[in-house]
Design a protein around this motif. Structure first.
Motif, short mmCIF file in Angstrom:
data_model
loop_
_atom_site.label_atom_id
_atom_site.label_comp_id
_atom_site.label_asym_id
_atom_site.label_seq_id
_atom_site.Cartn_x
_atom_site.Cartn_y
_atom_site.Cartn_z
N GLY A 97 0.78 -1.23 0.00
CA GLY A 97 0.00 0.00 0.00
C GLY A 97 0.81 1.27 0.00
N THR A 98 2.13 1.17 0.12
CA THR A 98 2.96 2.37 0.03
C THR A 98 3.04 2.84 -1.42
N LEU A 99 3.33 4.12 -1.60
CA LEU A 99 3.43 4.69 -2.94
C LEU A 99 4.66 4.13 -3.65
N ASP A 100 4.47 3.71 -4.90
CA ASP A 100 5.59 3.30 -5.75
C ASP A 100 6.18 4.57 -6.38
N ALA A 101 7.29 5.02 -5.85
CA ALA A 101 7.88 6.29 -6.29
C ALA A 101 8.41 6.23 -7.71
N THR A 102 8.56 5.03 -8.30
CA THR A 102 9.12 4.92 -9.65
C THR A 102 8.09 5.23 -10.73
N PHE A 103 6.80 5.34 -10.35
CA PHE A 103 5.74 5.63 -11.34
C PHE A 103 5.16 7.01 -11.05
N ASN A 104 5.26 7.92 -12.03
CA ASN A 104 4.66 9.25 -11.90
C ASN A 104 4.23 9.72 -13.27
N ALA A 105 2.93 9.73 -13.53
CA ALA A 105 2.41 10.10 -14.86
C ALA A 105 2.43 11.60 -15.10
N LEU A 106 2.61 12.40 -14.04
CA LEU A 106 2.71 13.86 -14.18
C LEU A 106 1.50 14.45 -14.88
N LEU A 107 0.30 13.99 -14.52
CA LEU A 107 -0.90 14.62 -15.05
C LEU A 107 -1.04 16.02 -14.49
N SER A 108 -1.77 16.87 -15.20
CA SER A 108 -1.94 18.25 -14.76
C SER A 108 -2.78 18.31 -13.49
N GLY A 109 -2.63 19.39 -12.72
CA GLY A 109 -3.40 19.57 -11.50
C GLY A 109 -4.89 19.54 -11.77
#
Length: 321
Positions: free
Chosen positions: A300-312
């Protein structure tokens, strides 16, 4: 982002299903795809182009759920009442050349969820109280030929939003209800194959969600992940997503599943290795900025290797692997 995928849709996407040939079946509330007319449903190639081998269907209102049968036919459900200018009340079955009702007479109110079982049996849930002329309280099942299964007849006092079939062949039902088969069930109910609530849920009679569950998935471990609008479950705080044991009778201890979003989680997808994609209205997960979509590790911890960088402000409503 994979820039080889070039789909451009002018409205909301509410349902995604991967077809056996690799096409992506897309339903929602839109009128154009890649500049061409496509009303609320489209079949895309793996690169996001319209598969023009499949004609435009002219579905007159939103599509909420899509599944592919074993023979390749597609079942679509939602709010619509007409397809290609003919009456089809909220559920249809499509092949390459024709459009036909999957349930004789359709339903009297929208369908939110579809679940395909072995033998092409179909379970569907939503807002309806009539399916094919049978009194059905928001949940119904048909056989592989679209004939109503009269053995499944539930009593639910609210809307069904999500369904998952468990390895035990029982079903976990989620939605905006407080009573199921004359038992108190707040948002979640475990039922057997003929629609009877299982009482008690071995250890806990009621999950006591304070908001509606919107997505559920079975994990490779045999446990269940549940997401939605809730901030409390099983008499404890929750960050919009929780994990339970295999019959949903109890929640995993916080230390064993620390998922914590800061707003509604609307969609789930589970990788074969047990990592979990979540999508929704949130802007943070575990205190870290993640707009709309994030991936969780198995604990359940955040996987820091995945970040899609969608807009706010991005909202994700459907995810497919």
């Amino acid at each position: 982002r994979d820039t080889r995928f070039t789909a451009n849709i002018n409205g909301s996407v509410l349902a995604l299903t991967l077809a056996r040939n690799g096409d992506l079946l897309v339903g929602g509330e839109f009128t154009q795809v890649n500049g061409a007319s496509r009303l609320n449903f489209v079949r895309l190639t793996e690169r996001g182009a319209i598969n023009t081998d499949y004609p435009e269907r002219g579905i007159d209102n939103r599509v909420r759920a899509v599944v592919e049968r074993g023979d390749g036919d597609i079942v679509i459900a939602g709010d619509f009442t007409r397809v290609n200018n003919k009456s089809h009340k909220r559920i249809i079955q499509l092949d390459e050349n024709s459009t036909r009702s999957a349930v004789l007479g359709g339903t009297d109110a929208p369908i939110h969820a579809l679940l395909l079982l072995s033998g092409n049996h179909l379970v569907f849930g939503g807002e309806f109280t009539d399916a094919g002329g049978f009194a059905r309280n928001r949940l119904a099942r048909t056989d592989g030929h679209g004939i109503m299964d009269e053995t499944l007849d539930t009593a639910i006092n609210g809307i069904v939003t999500t369904v998952v079939r468990l390895p035990s062949h029982q079903w976990l039902i989620g939605g905006d209800f407080t009573q199921f088969d004359n038992a108190t069930r707040t948002g979640l109910a475990l039922m057997n194959s003929i629609g009877s609530v299982i009482t008690p849920l071995s250890g806990s009679a009621d999950a006591q969600l304070n908001g509606v569950p919107l997505a559920m998935a079975a994990l490779p471990s045999g446990e269940i992940v549940i997401a939605g609008e809730f901030t409390s479950a099983y008499n404890a705080g929750a960050g919009y997503v929780i994990r339970t044991n295999g019959d949903a009778s109890q929640r995993s201890p916080f230390a064993n599943f620390s998922a914590d979003a800061n707003d509604t989680v609307r969609a789930l997808a589970v990788q074969p290795d047990g990592k979990i994609f979540i999508g929704g209205d949130f802007s943070q997960v575990g205190g870290v900025n993640r707009a709309g979509i994030a991936r969780l590790n198995t604990d359940g911890t955040l996987d820091a290797t995945f970040n899609a960088l969608l807009s706010g402000g991005a909202v994700v409503r459907a995810i497919a692997l």
